[in-house]
Structure formats: structure tokens, C-alpha cells
Design an enzyme around this catalytic site. Structure first.
Site, PDB file in Angstrom:
ATOM      1  CB  CYS A  65      -0.969  -0.031   1.185  1.00 55.93           C
ATOM      2  SG  CYS A  65      -0.204   0.021   2.820  1.00 55.93           S
TER       3      CYS A  65
HETATM    4  C1  RB5 Z   1      -3.857   5.334   0.847  1.00 57.40           C
HETATM    5  O1  RB5 Z   1      -5.134   4.769   0.885  1.00 57.40           O
HETATM    6  C2  RB5 Z   1      -3.052   4.876   2.051  1.00 57.40           C
HETATM    7  O2  RB5 Z   1      -3.742   5.161   3.228  1.00 57.40           O
HETATM    8  C3  RB5 Z   1      -2.784   3.374   1.997  1.00 57.40           C
HETATM    9  O3  RB5 Z   1      -2.227   3.029   0.771  1.00 57.40           O
HETATM   10  C4  RB5 Z   1      -1.831   2.866   3.048  1.00 57.40           C
HETATM   11  O4  RB5 Z   1      -0.646   3.604   3.063  1.00 57.40           O
HETATM   12  C5  RB5 Z   1      -2.366   2.680   4.400  1.00 57.40           C
HETATM   13  O5  RB5 Z   1      -1.672   2.201   5.317  1.00 57.40           O
END
Ligand code: RB5
Length: 149
Positions: A65
Site C-alpha cells: 500500500c
Molecule cells: C492510501 O489509501 C493509504 O492510506 C494506503 O495506501 C496505506 O498507506 C495505508 O496504510
């Protein structure tokens, strides 16, 4: 070793490059692409991959993420899944050798993809070493049962 991989919208290109790299290196890796068929955010994406690990469909998984943090937090809610966020090769090796983790997470907004490839491969090449770590990992598994009904 069967490997699953998935990501949220913050890490699609990052995931694609690591997936291609692992495929070319000969790993049996499957891109789950959960967000392509579901209305979702990183919690559902991480939960889905973690359940495939819990069910034994895959031996190890990668989740990406923006930071690698949210997906790790969510994956760790699934019993039998032990996920760690790694942005360096040493930690990735220890994640397997000391912690016997079955999910590694990274953040596409934290490190570059070339380092991420090295981290991914270092973890896949590492195995749990047992020894003094066995008792500690077993404690994690026992304590996890505290909240299982
Ligand atoms: C973006 O949605 C961001 O919040 C996600 O990719 C991640 O970094 C969360 O931990």
C-alpha cells in the site's frame, strides 16, 4: 512455494514491477487483483490475501500500500497470519529467519522499486532458523489464541 501478491491503489505500478520480477526469477507467484473485482480499500485487500494464507492456498504473501502499514495491520488480524513491514534487506531476512512470518508488506511511497525487489527476494530465499526463536514464535501462536473463540 506458492506466493500471493496484492496491493491497493497507492501501489499498483510498484506491485506490477515486483510481480514481473518474481515471475521472471521463476517464482510461483499469483496476483490476486482483489480490487479489480470488488469495491474495496486496503483493509479488504489485505484481509482477502491473509485468508488465502490461512486457508493454505498460498505459503507466503506480499501486500503493498502507500506505507505498507495498513495492510500489515489488517493481515495480522487473521489467525495464523504473521505479517511484517520491511523496507530493508536485513529486516526481510530476519522476518523469515527469526519471526517465521508468512506475509511481508512494503510501502510504494516509502522505498523505490529496485530496493523492493531485493527485499522481496531476500525474504523468499530465507527460511525460519528455529533454535532460540522457536519458543518465541510459539508464544505468539499461543497468545494469538487468547482472542479466538
Ligand atoms: C492510501 O489509501 C493509504 O492510506 C494506503 O495506501 C496505506 O498507506 C495505508 O496504510
Amino acid at each position: 512455494m506458492k506466493i500471493a501478491i496484492d496491493c491497493d491503489d497507492a501501489a499498483i505500478d510498484f506491485k506490477d514491477q515486483i510481480f514481473d520480477y518474481l515471475k521472471k526469477a521463476g517464482y510461483d507467484v499469483t496476483d490476486l487483483k482483489y480490487s479489480q473485482s470488488h469495491e474495496c480499500d486496503y483493509p479488504e485487500i489485505a484481509f482477502n490475501l491473509a485468508e488465502t494464507i490461512k486457508d493454505g492456498k498460498y505459503d507466503r504473501g506480499f501486500l503493498f500500500c502507500g506505507t505498507g502499514l495498513g495492510v500489515a495491520m489488517m493481515a495480522n488480524k487473521v489467525p495464523g497470519v504473521f505479517a511484517g513491514t520491511c523496507h530493508d534487506v536485513f529486516s526481510a531476512e530476519r522476518l523469515a529467519k527469526s519471526n517465521d512470518a508468512n506475509v511481508l508488506t512494503m510501502g510504494a511511497r516509502v522505498i523505490g522499486v529496485e530496493l523492493a525487489k531485493m527485499i522481496a527476494e531476500a525474504w523468499l530465499k530465507s527460511q525460519f532458523q528455529g533454535g532460540g526463536s522457536t519458543r518465541k514464535v510459539e508464544k505468539m501462536r499461543q497468545l494469538e489464541k487468547t482472542y479466538l473463540k
